[in-house]
Design a protein around this motif. Structure first.
Motif, PDB file in Angstrom:
ATOM      1  N   LEU A 109       0.824  -1.197   0.000  1.00 30.90           N
ATOM      2  CA  LEU A 109       0.000   0.000   0.000  1.00 30.90           C
ATOM      3  C   LEU A 109       0.868   1.261   0.000  1.00 30.90           C
ATOM      4  CD1 LEU A 109      -2.737   1.315   0.050  1.00 30.90           C
ATOM      5  CD2 LEU A 109      -2.864   0.921   2.515  1.00 30.90           C
ATOM      6  N   GLU A 110       1.967   1.221   0.721  1.00 31.28           N
ATOM      7  CA  GLU A 110       2.885   2.369   0.738  1.00 31.28           C
ATOM      8  C   GLU A 110       3.451   2.619  -0.659  1.00 31.28           C
ATOM      9  OE1 GLU A 110       6.933   3.900   3.039  1.00 31.28           O
ATOM     10  OE2 GLU A 110       5.764   2.217   3.829  1.00 31.28           O
ATOM     11  N   LEU A 111       3.792   1.567  -1.356  1.00 27.52           N
ATOM     12  CA  LEU A 111       4.303   1.715  -2.717  1.00 27.52           C
ATOM     13  C   LEU A 111       3.194   2.189  -3.664  1.00 27.52           C
ATOM     14  CD1 LEU A 111       6.575  -1.454  -2.857  1.00 27.52           C
ATOM     15  CD2 LEU A 111       7.340   0.932  -2.989  1.00 27.52           C
ATOM     16  N   MET A 112       1.963   1.727  -3.438  1.00 27.06           N
ATOM     17  CA  MET A 112       0.843   2.226  -4.225  1.00 27.06           C
ATOM     18  C   MET A 112       0.698   3.727  -4.049  1.00 27.06           C
ATOM     19  SD  MET A 112      -1.998  -0.775  -3.503  1.00 27.06           S
ATOM     20  CE  MET A 112      -3.362   0.289  -3.924  1.00 27.06           C
ATOM     21  N   ALA A 113       0.909   4.199  -2.809  1.00 26.96           N
ATOM     22  CA  ALA A 113       0.755   5.623  -2.509  1.00 26.96           C
ATOM     23  C   ALA A 113       1.795   6.481  -3.219  1.00 26.96           C
ATOM     24  CB  ALA A 113       0.840   5.860  -1.001  1.00 26.96           C
ATOM     25  N   THR A 114       2.952   5.904  -3.547  1.00 27.30           N
ATOM     26  CA  THR A 114       3.964   6.661  -4.281  1.00 27.30           C
ATOM     27  C   THR A 114       3.668   6.683  -5.775  1.00 27.30           C
ATOM     28  OG1 THR A 114       5.451   4.784  -4.695  1.00 27.30           O
ATOM     29  CG2 THR A 114       5.709   5.960  -2.595  1.00 27.30           C
ATOM     30  N   GLY A 115       2.627   5.971  -6.196  1.00 25.98           N
ATOM     31  CA  GLY A 115       2.233   5.956  -7.595  1.00 25.98           C
ATOM     32  C   GLY A 115       2.732   4.756  -8.363  1.00 25.98           C
ATOM     33  N   SER A 116       3.336   3.786  -7.674  1.00 24.49           N
ATOM     34  CA  SER A 116       3.887   2.608  -8.355  1.00 24.49           C
ATOM     35  C   SER A 116       2.786   1.711  -8.910  1.00 24.49           C
ATOM     36  CB  SER A 116       4.753   1.795  -7.380  1.00 24.49           C
ATOM     37  OG  SER A 116       5.867   2.532  -6.939  1.00 24.49           O
ATOM     38  N   SER A 117       3.013   1.191 -10.092  1.00 32.17           N
ATOM     39  CA  SER A 117       2.110   0.205 -10.685  1.00 32.17           C
ATOM     40  C   SER A 117       2.373  -1.150 -10.042  1.00 32.17           C
ATOM     41  CB  SER A 117       2.368   0.111 -12.191  1.00 32.17           C
ATOM     42  OG  SER A 117       3.686  -0.386 -12.423  1.00 32.17           O
ATOM     43  N   ASN A 118       1.522  -2.144 -10.366  1.00 32.26           N
ATOM     44  CA  ASN A 118       1.752  -3.488  -9.838  1.00 32.26           C
ATOM     45  C   ASN A 118       3.117  -4.022 -10.273  1.00 32.26           C
ATOM     46  OD1 ASN A 118      -0.692  -3.393  -8.610  1.00 32.26           O
ATOM     47  ND2 ASN A 118      -1.676  -4.953  -9.870  1.00 32.26           N
ATOM     48  N   GLN A 119       3.495  -3.736 -11.517  1.00 34.27           N
ATOM     49  CA  GLN A 119       4.800  -4.174 -11.995  1.00 34.27           C
ATOM     50  C   GLN A 119       5.920  -3.475 -11.218  1.00 34.27           C
ATOM     51  OE1 GLN A 119       5.682  -6.608 -14.620  1.00 34.27           O
ATOM     52  NE2 GLN A 119       7.464  -6.321 -13.280  1.00 34.27           N
ATOM     53  N   GLY A 120       5.739  -2.171 -10.981  1.00 30.94           N
ATOM     54  CA  GLY A 120       6.736  -1.431 -10.224  1.00 30.94           C
ATOM     55  C   GLY A 120       6.880  -1.957  -8.807  1.00 30.94           C
ATOM     56  N   ILE A 121       5.753  -2.298  -8.179  1.00 25.99           N
ATOM     57  CA  ILE A 121       5.783  -2.866  -6.826  1.00 25.99           C
ATOM     58  C   ILE A 121       6.501  -4.209  -6.835  1.00 25.99           C
ATOM     59  CG2 ILE A 121       4.351  -3.773  -4.949  1.00 25.99           C
ATOM     60  CD1 ILE A 121       2.213  -1.706  -5.773  1.00 25.99           C
ATOM     61  N   ALA A 122       6.200  -5.015  -7.837  1.00 28.03           N
ATOM     62  CA  ALA A 122       6.841  -6.330  -7.947  1.00 28.03           C
ATOM     63  C   ALA A 122       8.355  -6.184  -8.078  1.00 28.03           C
ATOM     64  CB  ALA A 122       6.276  -7.093  -9.143  1.00 28.03           C
ATOM     65  N   ASP A 123       8.790  -5.200  -8.852  1.00 24.17           N
ATOM     66  CA  ASP A 123      10.221  -4.992  -9.051  1.00 24.17           C
ATOM     67  C   ASP A 123      10.902  -4.589  -7.742  1.00 24.17           C
ATOM     68  OD1 ASP A 123       9.881  -5.572 -11.708  1.00 24.17           O
ATOM     69  OD2 ASP A 123       9.833  -3.475 -12.361  1.00 24.17           O
TER      70      ASP A 123
END
Length: 214
Positions: A159-173
């Motif tokens: 959720l924190e990574l989502m808040a920075t605007g990361s996509s699912n792929q970005g979060i996975a990376d």
């Protein structure tokens, strides 16, 4: 993508303009104050407006007030505000209604050119771009009645990574896991926060807003 800039530091203003132009953006105007930027938005709206929070004449909140005006009256214009320091109260005002098409970055973040350019593109495309330092500060100030208390550490990280605007792929990376695993975490976050799939608003945006307000 068309960009307008309001930044009173001539070196930063010209530097931003050069960075963006070299990356293929169309810089339609750059000023040292919010008044001229707003006049341009009213006559010919850009895709993104980049503003320093503190602008002339008082160097207090002119940029923020201009950003809030754009958020209310020109919803199609993405707003990316820049600040020298973490100012959580000002960030919360900016994010009060929605996290779509808005960004808040510390000026130090501009030195990471690829990340900065990606943030501009994300905001111009209707996404969000929040500085990780600001997100972490908001998390540290969460209330006792934290609505996110049911989340596991991994779900909170997602959720924190989502808040920075990361996509699912970005979060996975970042987390070094599969996109499928991210999707499962995201689905679990939505369920634990009580965000039904039938909600008319974007569940992703609602989840981010709950996180930032906690």
């Amino acid at each position: 993508m068309r960009v307008a800039i309001a930044e009173d530091s001539v070196l930063l203003r010209e530097g931003l303009s050069r960075l963006l132009t070299d990356a293929g953006f169309d810089v339609v105007g750059r000023w040292d104050n919010a008044t001229d930027l707003l006049a341009r938005v009213r006559s010919d709206p850009p895709d993104v407006a980049i503003l320093d929070i503190r602008l002339p004449p008082t160097h207090t909140d002119e940029g923020l007030r201009a950003a809030l005006y754009l958020r209310e009256c020109h919803r199609d214009v993405g707003v990316l505000v820049l600040s020298q320091y973490v100012e959580v109260g000002l960030a919360m005002k900016l994010l009060a209604d929605s996290a779509e098409g808005v960004g808040y970055l510390l000026k130090d973040r501009i030195s990471d050119v690829p990340d900065f350019l990606a943030a501009v593109r994300r905001v111009g495309g209707g996404g969000s771009a929040l500085d990780p330092t600001i997100v972490s500060t908001m998390l540290a100030r969460r209330r006792r009645d934290d609505p996110l208390a049911l989340l596991t550490p991994r779900e909170r990280e997602v959720l924190e990574l989502m808040a920075t605007g990361s996509s699912n792929q970005g979060i996975a990376d970042v987390m070094v896991i599969t996109v499928r695993a991210v999707e499962k975490y995201v689905s679990s976050v939505f369920d634990k926060l009580g965000l039904p799939s039938s909600a008319s608003e974007s569940r992703r945006v609602l989840a981010v807003l709950l996180f930032l307000r906690s």
